[in-house]
Design an enzyme around this catalytic site. Structure first.
Site, mmCIF file in Angstrom:
data_model
loop_
_atom_site.group_PDB
_atom_site.id
_atom_site.type_symbol
_atom_site.label_atom_id
_atom_site.label_comp_id
_atom_site.label_asym_id
_atom_site.label_seq_id
_atom_site.Cartn_x
_atom_site.Cartn_y
_atom_site.Cartn_z
ATOM 1 N N THR A 133 8.570 0.154 -1.718
ATOM 2 C CA THR A 133 7.549 0.405 -2.164
ATOM 3 C C THR A 133 6.812 1.882 -1.336
ATOM 4 O OG1 THR A 133 5.192 -0.603 -2.104
ATOM 5 C CG2 THR A 133 6.738 -1.568 -0.429
ATOM 6 N N ASP A 134 5.687 2.154 -1.934
ATOM 7 C CA ASP A 134 4.865 3.448 -1.368
ATOM 8 C C ASP A 134 4.050 2.702 -0.258
ATOM 9 O OD1 ASP A 134 3.072 1.933 -2.816
ATOM 10 O OD2 ASP A 134 2.159 3.762 -3.746
ATOM 11 N N GLU A 135 3.878 1.455 -0.208
ATOM 12 C CA GLU A 135 2.849 0.778 0.746
ATOM 13 C C GLU A 135 3.491 0.794 2.193
ATOM 14 O OE1 GLU A 135 0.999 -2.975 -0.573
ATOM 15 O OE2 GLU A 135 1.714 -2.386 -2.757
ATOM 16 N N TYR A 159 3.263 -7.736 3.877
ATOM 17 C CA TYR A 159 4.021 -7.488 2.957
ATOM 18 C C TYR A 159 4.655 -5.997 3.116
ATOM 19 C CZ TYR A 159 5.464 -5.087 -1.584
ATOM 20 O OH TYR A 159 6.149 -4.464 -2.446
ATOM 21 N N LYS A 163 8.813 -4.979 4.009
ATOM 22 C CA LYS A 163 9.266 -4.183 3.466
ATOM 23 C C LYS A 163 9.817 -2.725 4.171
ATOM 24 C CE LYS A 163 10.195 -4.063 -0.682
ATOM 25 N NZ LYS A 163 11.200 -4.671 -1.422
#
Ligand code: NAD
Ligand code: TYD
Length: 354
Positions: A133-135, A159, A163
């Site tokens: 993810t970009d997060e 989260y 990741k």
């Protein structure tokens, strides 16, 4: 065969349908634990396809994963399996550490043991593609340039931290063992089969059910939205042409503030399913307490994948969101199947003050 993990979830499910939609493609083994987010009803149309095999199981279970590699001899792994909802990671981070970190470690390690005993041709053709993810890059200010692959990792939620940890493991397996990995970091997806705990499907369904549309904080947080089928095409492209050990950012060049996304959904519903009383669905919008540590802005610079591999998204946000709303209007039985007692419990607890 390719091994897809988390194929009963939102993006994995769309990927399996998309992959098997091409008659020339290899078979798929779908390994999924069927958590609250896994729904086999998404995969109804491929259930009878002889190229499709579902296995219920956990990516963190060593013996089961080892057995799958030995029995099916996959040519590639695409790892979608994860706990994926930021709000759930705030109330219960343990499952995120277990699946996203321990699970990815186990999958990597089992895949590496299997790969290391393959004959040279199969060994050089094997791929482990990790979907991220970009997060992991943290949050952007309003004028910052979008995230590039070279941005430092600065995850802010349980989260995104889990990741980020999984991405580091994948990177280390390449550098230490020459294990053939690829990592993709994608922006927010939307489209059919999206579990209605996430902003877009939640608001479509709440609107239709006459419930409030909960906007966290001031609604000015920005996300970069990508139609899920474009993400699937990007993953196929990276699998086919990606350079080993590289990461590829994937995004839709579609930055939108949350409040504007929800207003757009309301406008589409006003047109496609006008309310009997003539009022707009936008009147159901309600501002609620903000998410703790809420990242202000995500945006992806997807120029590397475009330049090096030739992928670009097809859908604009306008075309994709209309297709998505239409899909939810046409598929009430899928929605009925996934909004079980457990789902209702989560919604009741999460939005109790709104
Ligand atoms: P999802 O929550 O809809 O689906 C996750 C799937 O993984 C479910 O089917 C679940 O049953 C399965 N799963 C969970 N734990 C498992 C375990 N231990 N073993 C096997 N299966 C397990 O998630 P999604 O939105 O489809 O996301 C898929 C991947 O893409 C995730 O890795 C996520 O981090 C990443 N991603 C998602 C988005 C997004 O906007 N949804 C954006 C970028 C990246
Ligand atoms: P979400 O769909 O949970 O994805 P992510 O947190 O991974 O970006 O949320 C998208 C944005 O919408 C995010 O800024 C949080 C916000 N949001 C709301 O305003 N209300 C809601 O009820 C939800 C679920 C999210």
């Amino acid at each position: 065969m390719i091994l897809v993990t988390g194929g009963a979830g939102f993006i994995g499910g769309n990927f399996v349908l998309d992959w098997l939609g091409n008659p020339k493609n290899d078979g798929v083994i779908n390994l999924d634990a069927l958590t609250y987010a896994g729904n086999l009803s998404t995969l109804k149309e491929v259930e009878q396809d002889p190229r499709y095999q579902f296995i219920q199981g956990d990516i963190a279970e060593r013996h089961q994963v080892q057995d799958i590699f030995q029995k099916y001899q996959p040519t590639a792994v695409i790892n979608f399996a994860a706990e994926s909802h930021v709000d759930r990671s705030i109330t219960g981070p343990g499952a995120f550490i277990q699946t996203n970190i321990v699970g990815t470690f186990n999958l990597l390690d089992c895949a590496k043991s299997y790969w290391s005993q393959l004959d040279p041709d199969k060994k050089s053709a094997f791929r482990f593609l990790h979907v991220s993810t970009d997060e992991v890059y943290g949050t952007l200010g309003p004028k910052d340039p979008p995230f590039k692959e070279t941005n430092p990792y600065e995850p802010n939620s349980p989260y995104s931290a889990s990741k980020a940890a999984s991405d580091h493991l994948v990177r280390a397996w390449f550098h230490t063992y020459d294990f053939p990995v690829l990592t993709t970091n994608c922006s927010n997806n939307y489209g059919p089969y999206h579990f209605p705990e996430k902003l877009i499907p939640l608001c479509i369904l709440n609107a239709l059910n006459g419930k409030s549309l909960p906007i966290y904080g001031d609604g000015q947080q920005v996300r970069d939205w990508l139609f899920v089928k474009d993400h699937c095409a990007a993953i196929r492209t990276v699998l086919e042409k990606g350079k080993l050990g590289e990461t590829y950012n994937i995004g839709g060049w579609n930055e939108k503030a949350n409040i504007d996304v929800v207003k757009q959904i309301c406008a589409i519903l006003d047109e496609l399913r006008p309310k009997e009383d003539g009022h707009s669905y936008a009147e159901q919008i309600t501002f609620v307490t903000d998410r703790p540590g809420h990242d202000r802005r995500y945006a992806i610079d997807a120029s590397k994948i475009e330049r090096d591999l030739g992928w670009r998204p097809i859908e604009t946000f306008e075309s994709g969101i209309k297709k998505t709303v239409q899909w939810y209007l046409e598929n009430p039985e899928w929605v009925e199947g996934v909004t079980s007692g457990k789902y209702r419990e989560w919604i009741a607890n999460q939005y109790q003050q709104s």
